[in-house]
Design a protein around this motif. Structure first.
Motif, short mmCIF file in Angstrom:
data_model
loop_
_atom_site.label_atom_id
_atom_site.label_comp_id
_atom_site.label_asym_id
_atom_site.label_seq_id
_atom_site.Cartn_x
_atom_site.Cartn_y
_atom_site.Cartn_z
N THR A 16 0.83 -1.21 0.00
CA THR A 16 0.00 0.00 0.00
C THR A 16 0.86 1.25 0.00
O THR A 16 0.58 2.23 -0.68
CB THR A 16 -0.93 0.01 1.23
OG1 THR A 16 -1.72 -1.17 1.22
CG2 THR A 16 -1.84 1.23 1.23
N THR A 17 1.94 1.21 0.79
CA THR A 17 2.81 2.38 0.90
C THR A 17 3.56 2.64 -0.40
O THR A 17 3.70 3.76 -0.85
CB THR A 17 3.82 2.18 2.05
OG1 THR A 17 3.09 1.94 3.24
CG2 THR A 17 4.69 3.41 2.23
N CYS A 18 4.07 1.56 -1.02
CA CYS A 18 4.92 1.72 -2.19
C CYS A 18 4.12 2.04 -3.45
O CYS A 18 4.66 2.65 -4.37
CB CYS A 18 5.73 0.44 -2.42
SG CYS A 18 6.93 0.11 -1.10
N TYR A 19 2.87 1.59 -3.50
CA TYR A 19 2.10 1.75 -4.73
C TYR A 19 0.85 2.61 -4.51
O TYR A 19 -0.20 2.34 -5.06
CB TYR A 19 1.71 0.37 -5.29
CG TYR A 19 2.91 -0.45 -5.69
CD1 TYR A 19 3.52 -0.25 -6.92
CD2 TYR A 19 3.43 -1.39 -4.82
CE1 TYR A 19 4.63 -0.98 -7.29
CE2 TYR A 19 4.55 -2.14 -5.18
CZ TYR A 19 5.15 -1.93 -6.42
OH TYR A 19 6.25 -2.66 -6.78
N SER A 20 0.95 3.65 -3.69
CA SER A 20 -0.17 4.56 -3.49
C SER A 20 -0.43 5.32 -4.77
O SER A 20 0.48 5.60 -5.55
CB SER A 20 0.15 5.54 -2.35
OG SER A 20 0.28 4.84 -1.13
N ALA A 21 -1.69 5.67 -4.99
CA ALA A 21 -2.08 6.38 -6.20
C ALA A 21 -1.45 7.77 -6.24
O ALA A 21 -1.39 8.46 -5.23
CB ALA A 21 -3.60 6.47 -6.27
N ILE A 22 -1.02 8.17 -7.41
CA ILE A 22 -0.43 9.49 -7.63
C ILE A 22 -1.43 10.33 -8.43
O ILE A 22 -2.10 9.84 -9.33
CB ILE A 22 0.90 9.39 -8.40
CG1 ILE A 22 1.91 8.54 -7.61
CG2 ILE A 22 1.48 10.77 -8.69
CD1 ILE A 22 2.28 9.11 -6.25
N VAL A 23 -1.52 11.61 -8.08
CA VAL A 23 -2.39 12.53 -8.80
C VAL A 23 -1.71 12.90 -10.12
O VAL A 23 -0.64 13.53 -10.12
CB VAL A 23 -2.67 13.80 -7.97
CG1 VAL A 23 -3.54 14.76 -8.78
CG2 VAL A 23 -3.33 13.44 -6.65
N GLU A 24 -2.30 12.48 -11.24
CA GLU A 24 -1.70 12.79 -12.54
C GLU A 24 -2.13 14.16 -13.06
O GLU A 24 -1.34 14.88 -13.67
CB GLU A 24 -2.07 11.71 -13.57
CG GLU A 24 -1.30 10.43 -13.38
CD GLU A 24 -1.24 9.60 -14.65
OE1 GLU A 24 -1.76 10.07 -15.70
OE2 GLU A 24 -0.68 8.49 -14.60
N SER A 25 -3.39 14.53 -12.80
CA SER A 25 -3.87 15.84 -13.29
C SER A 25 -5.05 16.32 -12.47
O SER A 25 -5.76 15.51 -11.86
CB SER A 25 -4.26 15.76 -14.77
OG SER A 25 -5.37 14.89 -14.93
N ILE A 26 -5.23 17.62 -12.41
CA ILE A 26 -6.36 18.25 -11.72
C ILE A 26 -6.99 19.25 -12.68
O ILE A 26 -6.31 20.15 -13.19
CB ILE A 26 -5.92 18.96 -10.43
CG1 ILE A 26 -5.26 17.96 -9.48
CG2 ILE A 26 -7.11 19.63 -9.75
CD1 ILE A 26 -4.70 18.59 -8.21
N ASN A 27 -8.29 19.10 -12.93
CA ASN A 27 -9.00 19.99 -13.86
C ASN A 27 -10.19 20.62 -13.17
O ASN A 27 -10.73 20.10 -12.19
CB ASN A 27 -9.46 19.20 -15.09
CG ASN A 27 -8.29 18.61 -15.86
OD1 ASN A 27 -7.41 19.32 -16.31
ND2 ASN A 27 -8.28 17.28 -15.98
N PHE A 28 -10.64 21.76 -13.71
CA PHE A 28 -11.77 22.49 -13.15
C PHE A 28 -12.77 22.78 -14.27
O PHE A 28 -12.40 23.32 -15.32
CB PHE A 28 -11.30 23.80 -12.52
CG PHE A 28 -10.25 23.63 -11.47
CD1 PHE A 28 -10.60 23.38 -10.16
CD2 PHE A 28 -8.90 23.68 -11.80
CE1 PHE A 28 -9.63 23.19 -9.19
CE2 PHE A 28 -7.92 23.49 -10.84
CZ PHE A 28 -8.29 23.25 -9.53
N ILE A 29 -14.01 22.39 -14.03
CA ILE A 29 -15.08 22.61 -15.00
C ILE A 29 -16.10 23.58 -14.39
O ILE A 29 -16.60 23.35 -13.28
CB ILE A 29 -15.80 21.30 -15.37
CG1 ILE A 29 -14.78 20.25 -15.87
CG2 ILE A 29 -16.87 21.55 -16.42
CD1 ILE A 29 -14.06 20.63 -17.13
N GLY A 30 -16.42 24.66 -15.11
CA GLY A 30 -17.46 25.58 -14.66
C GLY A 30 -16.94 26.92 -14.17
O GLY A 30 -17.74 27.74 -13.70
N LEU A 31 -15.65 27.19 -14.28
CA LEU A 31 -15.13 28.48 -13.83
C LEU A 31 -15.59 29.60 -14.76
O LEU A 31 -15.46 29.50 -15.99
CB LEU A 31 -13.60 28.45 -13.78
CG LEU A 31 -12.95 27.52 -12.74
CD1 LEU A 31 -11.44 27.59 -12.85
CD2 LEU A 31 -13.39 27.90 -11.33
#
Length: 384
Positions: A16-31
């Protein structure tokens, strides 16, 4: 079997520690009015960092507490490589609000005026308020004021606030200018330290005497509230101390005020809350402190020291549009030591797309000590 179970547990934890999910991208809809740089600054997750549900919740709180959004829905999509893509679907509150001012007193006098508010100047959360009010059917009295906030301008942690205020009536002319710099001490914007200074000018029209006061002040707040748009939940603790600088002020005076408030969500959009507020003057007793208890004139609700408690319950009576809020104030003011007790009710017609309610109506009446000389105040406030 015990050693085998222990090895399996360690293996699972390590995986779990070694293969935690990484945030690849963050997007915003509606600004519409907020810039992308503004919302990216408020969220606590960054591309390339490890994903955390807790940081996602705190990021939503950060955005809601800017009071610029009435809906935020985060969507987390898991990718084939095990990482995640986050999309925030947002709807913003309208940032520019003209606010007609109207207040009616039981003696027949009323106050009218206008205020223009921009809650999101330049799309970066900066604020600018300009207003003018005047009392009619009573002695001459008028107020002019301007307030601005440059939000998180200094190293993304410190803001710059300022306000200019002038008041004039039949007997006195007042001019005040203040500058403060709130600093967020953590990423969640819970702990805030605010130093500042105020210049106050007073001129007595009858004697033409002039007094100058130069105050320095410091406040500290612990804000664990969340603006859920239709209600607010959480606790807020504040401490505020203000002192006149003796060498350049007409006299030495100051005050200390502390407060604690809590709002608790019950069901749907209903909530109830309570608060404690206390303050004291020190040095020369020049400026009485207001206890904040309505239904009494200033001579009874203000003094050198005060202690105030309040209880309230906010309930939606028509969907999420109309709210009623029974409220009870009680406390005492020194040196008079009169017991002040005020029941009352507020009603609000609410539209979430706007910064505040459209119409607010409140009625409070003092029934404590010397109740024969108390006032019943009816106030109207309009927002759109």
């Amino acid at each position: 079997m015990k050693p085998i179970k222990l090895i399996v547990l360690i293996s699972l934890l390590t995986t779990t520690t070694c293969y935690s999910a990484i945030v690849e991208s963050i997007n915003f809809i509606g600004l519409k009015w907020c810039k992308k740089e503004f919302v990216e600054r408020e969220i606590l997750l960054k591309p390339g960092e490890e994903f955390s549900e807790e940081l996602l919740k705190k990021s939503v709180r950060n955005l809601l507490n800017t009071h610029l959004f009435y809906k935020i829905n985060p969507l987390v999509k898991k990718l084939k490589n095990g990482n995640v893509k986050i999309t925030f679907y947002v709807k913003e509150r309208f940032p520019i609000i003209p606010v007609p001012k109207f207040r009616l007193k039981s003696d027949g006098s009323y106050k009218v005026g206008i205020e223009i508010r921009d809650y999101n100047l330049s799309g970066m959360g900066n604020k600018l308020f300009i207003g003018y009010t005047k009392w009619i059917n009573t002695e001459f009295s008028q107020d002019r004021y301007l307030y601005f906030q440059l939000y998180r301008l200094i190293k993304q942690k410190g803001s710059i606030n300022g306000n200019v205020y002038s008041h004039e009536d039949e007997s006195e002319k007042t001019f005040k200018i203040s500058v403060a710099s709130p600093w967020f001490l953590d990423r969640e914007k819970i702990h805030t330290l605010t130093p500042g200074t105020t210049y106050l000018f007073l001129r007595d029209k009858d004697t033409n005497k002039i007094k100058h006061y130069f105050f320095s002040f410091l406040s500290y707040s612990i804000d664990r509230t969340t603006d859920h748009v239709y209600y607010t939940s959480g606790t807020l603790i504040t401490f505020y101390v203000k002192t006149a600088i003796p060498e350049i002020s007409s006299t030495f005076t100051g005050s200390f005020v502390g407060s604690y408030s809590k709002q608790i969500h019950t069901k749907n959009v209903d909530s109830w809350g309570y608060s404690f507020l206390s303050g004291t003057n020190f040095g020369n007793y020049v400026f009485p402190l207001s206890s904040g208890i309505p239904g009494y004139d200033d001579s009874k609700s203000s003094g050198k020291r005060f202690l105030t408690f309040s209880l309230n319950y906010r309930k939606a009576v028509i969907d999420k549009s109309v709210f009623v809020k029974p409220k009870l104030y009680f406390g005492t003011v020194f040196p008079s030591r009169n017991f002040l007790l005020t029941p009352g009710i507020e009603a609000e017609i609410f539209w979430a797309k706007l910064v505040d309610g459209i119409i607010k109506l409140s009625f409070f009446r003092g029934i404590g000590s010397n109740s024969s000389s108390t006032q019943a105040n009816v106030k109207f406030g309009f927002r759109w």
